[in-house]
Scaffold this motif. Structure first.
Motif, mmCIF file in Angstrom:
data_model
loop_
_atom_site.group_PDB
_atom_site.id
_atom_site.type_symbol
_atom_site.label_atom_id
_atom_site.label_comp_id
_atom_site.label_asym_id
_atom_site.label_seq_id
_atom_site.Cartn_x
_atom_site.Cartn_y
_atom_site.Cartn_z
ATOM 1 N N TYR A 81 40.771 38.888 76.668
ATOM 2 C CA TYR A 81 40.042 38.457 75.285
ATOM 3 C C TYR A 81 41.115 37.858 74.417
ATOM 4 O O TYR A 81 42.338 37.775 74.341
ATOM 5 N N ASP A 102 33.644 46.799 72.427
ATOM 6 C CA ASP A 102 32.279 46.132 72.111
ATOM 7 C C ASP A 102 32.022 44.753 72.751
ATOM 8 O O ASP A 102 30.958 44.241 72.398
ATOM 9 N N CYS A 103 32.926 44.216 73.432
ATOM 10 C CA CYS A 103 32.816 42.791 73.822
ATOM 11 C C CYS A 103 32.047 42.813 75.411
ATOM 12 O O CYS A 103 32.415 44.045 76.048
ATOM 13 N N GLN A 104 31.397 41.912 75.589
ATOM 14 C CA GLN A 104 31.073 41.635 76.687
ATOM 15 C C GLN A 104 31.181 40.123 77.427
ATOM 16 O O GLN A 104 31.464 39.425 76.290
ATOM 17 N N ASP A 105 31.180 39.921 78.461
ATOM 18 C CA ASP A 105 31.514 38.460 78.878
ATOM 19 C C ASP A 105 30.658 37.384 77.981
ATOM 20 O O ASP A 105 29.517 37.819 77.960
ATOM 21 N N ASN A 106 31.561 36.337 77.595
ATOM 22 C CA ASN A 106 30.883 35.361 76.941
ATOM 23 C C ASN A 106 30.313 35.694 75.411
ATOM 24 O O ASN A 106 29.336 35.095 75.166
ATOM 25 N N TRP A 107 30.918 36.756 75.051
ATOM 26 C CA TRP A 107 30.378 36.966 73.668
ATOM 27 C C TRP A 107 31.384 36.571 72.536
ATOM 28 O O TRP A 107 32.717 36.600 72.816
#
Length: 156
Positions: A81, A102-107
């Motif tokens: 990230y 809190d992150c997901q791919d492509n966020w």
């Protein structure tokens, strides 16, 4: 490989070392800090730390700008990230772990930003959430009474 690469593009930032110190103090996961100095060498020099990479590009009269500085930092970033930070920021305890959770791919995640009293290196006593320095002034207008005085909301 670190989980998080923190890129700090800067041009003559007064509080850069304090920002770096705050990241080092409050980050809890695996991270690297990439400082991109655009056309200057800070005085005094930045303290060395194996988690901090310092890149220089440009000159005082021919700097490259923020976008080019961020791109240079991205070329060096090794984290899963990436986070861009300003050179005058404080960070919450474990901010890196919280953001990654809190992150997901492509966020794209924008953390909550609060006013900073940089001279005293603490949250401003009216720590309203802002995304642009002038927006706090606009926000404060909502709390103006008829007699012209302001009633500040309580911060929890």
């Amino acid at each position: 490989m670190p989980d998080l690469s923190i890129i700090i593009p800067t041009r003559n930032e007064t509080f850069l070392q304090q920002t770096i110190n705050d990241i080092l103090l409050h980050a809890r996961g695996s991270f690297e800090i990439i400082v991109v100095l655009d056309g200057y060498w800070p005085e005094p020099s930045l303290k060395t730390d194996p988690r901090v990479i310092v890149l220089h590009h440009g000159t005082m009269r021919a700097n490259h700008g923020m976008r080019a500085s961020i791109n240079l930092g991205m070329k060096m970033a090794r984290g899963k990230y990436v986070m861009k930070a300003d050179g005058h920021c404080m960070f919450d305890e474990g901010f890196d772990v919280k953001l990654i959770a809190d992150c997901q791919d492509n966020w794209l995640v924008i953390p909550r930003r609060l006013r900073l009293d940089a001279d005293n290196w603490k949250r401003h006593r009216w720590a309203l959430s802002v995304y642009h320095p002038d927006s706090a002034l606009v926000f404060l207008e909502k709390f103006q009474k008829e007699d012209g005085t302001r009633e500040m909301p309580r911060i929890r």
